[in-house]
Design a protein around this motif. Sequence first.
Motif, mmCIF file in Angstrom:
data_model
loop_
_atom_site.group_PDB
_atom_site.id
_atom_site.type_symbol
_atom_site.label_atom_id
_atom_site.label_comp_id
_atom_site.label_asym_id
_atom_site.label_seq_id
_atom_site.Cartn_x
_atom_site.Cartn_y
_atom_site.Cartn_z
ATOM 1 N N ARG A 85 -6.657 1.535 15.217
ATOM 2 C CA ARG A 85 -8.228 0.898 14.628
ATOM 3 C C ARG A 85 -9.581 1.415 15.155
ATOM 4 O O ARG A 85 -10.398 1.595 15.035
ATOM 5 N N SER A 133 -9.595 4.501 13.661
ATOM 6 C CA SER A 133 -9.754 4.927 12.262
ATOM 7 C C SER A 133 -11.673 4.178 11.838
ATOM 8 O O SER A 133 -12.190 3.907 11.012
ATOM 9 N N MET A 163 0.906 -1.029 -0.317
ATOM 10 C CA MET A 163 -0.106 -0.223 -0.354
ATOM 11 C C MET A 163 0.723 1.634 -0.147
ATOM 12 O O MET A 163 2.014 1.343 0.728
ATOM 13 N N MET A 198 -0.757 -2.690 6.953
ATOM 14 C CA MET A 198 -2.013 -3.345 5.417
ATOM 15 C C MET A 198 -3.079 -4.295 6.475
ATOM 16 O O MET A 198 -4.374 -4.070 6.111
ATOM 17 N N ARG A 199 -2.245 -4.133 8.043
ATOM 18 C CA ARG A 199 -3.245 -4.789 8.947
ATOM 19 C C ARG A 199 -4.128 -3.571 9.252
ATOM 20 O O ARG A 199 -6.019 -3.703 9.927
ATOM 21 N N THR A 200 -4.048 -1.886 9.532
ATOM 22 C CA THR A 200 -5.175 -0.843 10.239
ATOM 23 C C THR A 200 -5.595 -0.707 9.111
ATOM 24 O O THR A 200 -6.163 0.671 8.910
ATOM 25 N N GLY A 201 -4.593 0.010 7.374
ATOM 26 C CA GLY A 201 -5.355 1.172 6.722
ATOM 27 C C GLY A 201 -4.516 2.070 7.082
ATOM 28 O O GLY A 201 -5.093 3.941 6.448
ATOM 29 N N GLU A 218 5.064 -2.198 7.566
ATOM 30 C CA GLU A 218 4.085 -2.411 5.832
ATOM 31 C C GLU A 218 3.252 -2.858 6.884
ATOM 32 O O GLU A 218 1.742 -3.083 6.057
ATOM 33 N N GLU A 219 3.195 -3.936 7.695
ATOM 34 C CA GLU A 219 2.237 -4.764 8.129
ATOM 35 C C GLU A 219 1.183 -4.286 9.010
ATOM 36 O O GLU A 219 0.164 -4.561 8.744
ATOM 37 N N ILE A 220 1.679 -2.987 10.006
ATOM 38 C CA ILE A 220 0.972 -2.469 10.146
ATOM 39 C C ILE A 220 0.044 -1.740 9.492
ATOM 40 O O ILE A 220 -1.413 -1.245 9.798
#
Lengths: 438, 438
Positions: B329, B332, B6, B41-44, B37-39
């Motif tokens: 999360r 958002s 993303m 991907m997981r949270t936007g 990047e993981e964060i």
Amino acid sequence: MTKGEMSNTDARVIRVGLLGCGIVGSATCRLLGDHAEEIRMRTGCTVEISRVAVRNLSKDRDVDVPADRFTNDAHAVVNDPEIDVVIEVIGGIEPARTLILEAIDSDKQVVTANKELISSLGGELIAAAEARGVDLLFEASVGGGIPIVRPLEESLAGEKVRSVIGILNGTTNYVLTRMTEDGLSLHDAVAEAQELGYAERDPSADVEGFDAAAKTAILASIAFDTKVTSGDVYREGITAVSQLDIALADRLGYVIKLLAIARLDSGEVEARVHPAMISKNHPLASVRESFNAVFVEGNSVGEIMFYGRGAGGGPTATSVVGDVVAAVRHLSEGGKAHRPHRLLELPVRAFDEIRTQYYLLFEVADQPGVLAQIAAAFGSHEVSIAGVWQEGQGDQAQLVIITHRARERDLQETLHELRGLDVVVEIKSVLRVESEET
Amino acid sequence: MTKGEMSNTDARVIRVGLLGCGIVGSATCRLLGDHAEEIRMRTGCTVEISRVAVRNLSKDRDVDVPADRFTNDAHAVVNDPEIDVVIEVIGGIEPARTLILEAIDSDKQVVTANKELISSLGGELIAAAEARGVDLLFEASVGGGIPIVRPLEESLAGEKVRSVIGILNGTTNYVLTRMTEDGLSLHDAVAEAQELGYAERDPSADVEGFDAAAKTAILASIAFDTKVTSGDVYREGITAVSQLDIALADRLGYVIKLLAIARLDSGEVEARVHPAMISKNHPLASVRESFNAVFVEGNSVGEIMFYGRGAGGGPTATSVVGDVVAAVRHLSEGGKAHRPHRLLELPVRAFDEIRTQYYLLFEVADQPGVLAQIAAAFGSHEVSIAGVWQEGQGDQAQLVIITHRARERDLQETLHELRGLDVVVEIKSVLRVESEET
């Protein structure tokens, strides 16, 4: 606790529809009743079982739910406008899938314990729930009472998980424990597990690793933010494990467990279930009887393990009701189940590409030069031998070999060549050894 | 993973202010960077460390945060309108308490690893956060990298927890492991733990049980929906544990661990930290070295255990960042930390009212009738003896006694009487035995 009890009238009532009322369903009913005051205190809501769909209305269920709430029309339950949360504990693919999709379309929160369904069609169901803005929660589908889905999705949401290794099937762990500690044969240990109610009359779903494979698919999907289905998981049961394997493992400092292994390596997912030797010092080695455990390795957190009862009405119902409480909180306080915004589409590594150590037991001819021929076969396929020794003498001679880490395909090609050698009478056992060696 | 990444520009930016940049703080910085990047991907969301408050600006921190984001004005960080989430990893009561309250008043989400603060003033801080509608998350305050606060609050939200028994201090577990497995003296084992960085130069917070007592208070509060502070927790360290105690425990089938015990019994909470013998078959017995574990017993779930690294930068940072992801999360996607709607005000049982088994080691006079006098002292205080035997002979004679379950006050009165007997030269050890006996 009488003093501070919240009266029913203060609390918002959340209505639950239950699909299925077998062992887990009836335990869920009892738990929602027995812990009603705790749930009210924690959520501010009263959770009421409004309807229960069962196939056979005349069966006695040992639950404190009025008879007129039972129905054999499950579709009426999932479409009932009064119902807020649907719990699915029927199991299997259909009609569970259709009912869950109907419940989602009717804007219900959904809680399920269905490992077959989530491991094969979880992606479709989660997408449907997200599109509709409702929860689909499935903690009970893996590890019974052990909290593992939520810890992976939430507590470890800032972590890169490298591997998840589990003992995910209580029946096979019980059988292997009895074989290891009490010298029972596989046959007798399975029979005992059946008597104790741990194993079904047809024990193949457990013994052949199907149950563990479904759970492995669910854990791999969550741990690595990708889609792994049960069909992607390599699977091998425990029927080939012998007393001699167990005795040799013990002498080498190992125990034999049915391991569920999910690992992320170079952008590929390994997902496999098979019996394996692990060191007695590994935390999973001390998981005995019908207990389950999930051992997680992360980049930053290191090693963590979750341990508990992987099956049974009470433990599984605890996970179901934990999910119901989450769904209730989301209804009353806002929020939702947090799922990744984007999933990866990681390839699943072909099983013949995995690398691990191997233990092999052969019956060999009693003549000079045997070891040289056997060693040559290993060498020609680039499988390196870490240790070899002879068990017994003369006609009883058997050869035990432990390899260094090698590729599964190379090992299989080695076995193929060995089977063609005159000096190899029989390859009696091949077991993987999960070690620290890299 | 490059293909699906993303871009930064798609993602909402969440700004974090960090208070403190020692071992846990710098590990948190690295983790937020390494797993960005993981964060995302997981949270936007993209999580950015906007400001870092430290006492000493000139110290090198080994983190990838531009120098101009460091400040020694922590108040400016918690009041910065650009900042969404405040992470407090200073430790201790002040200025942490004031800073957290300021952050809450400025509508920040707050994540803390501060066991001293949460165990003494958690109730006040949680109430302030709830009143303001922001999160106060503290997974990292207990058990380092082990997910335990969220599993208790959420996964087990439908459960009645009966007891929580933990090994909550890695330093003392390391010391006891070395004493048990390698025969080191307490002094040498502590010195070694200091060399390895497990123990502070002044090891008393660990060795005397203060650290474990704070964590026990937090776990007891969550497990039983009540308020227990560290001052409510009975506390006894490991300095009196001898090599002979360890050897005798081994012979009896026990190991000695510093246990943190929280139990709900007849509407009262027991909360205590002390060395105790537990059976070698207990899952906690195999928790070695500096690992921690929390063993939970619930009405329906039975026994579950959570195991992992209880300290260290990486593991603790994993819990901190897990909480940061939850806070992100909630910002958002909506939702909030779920806390009980109502807390109980359960009394904490006075320590002299608890009931457990005891192990006692005496030096006694070498003369006839000793046992009769000693047994009479136990009997007159209603402490029943389960086993007694003599160790050594003549001048070296020592007596070992294991009692049945007895009340602490009765045991103490027995000890008082025994000290007055001529035949008792010295009471060398008194250790509690945590067993299944009821």
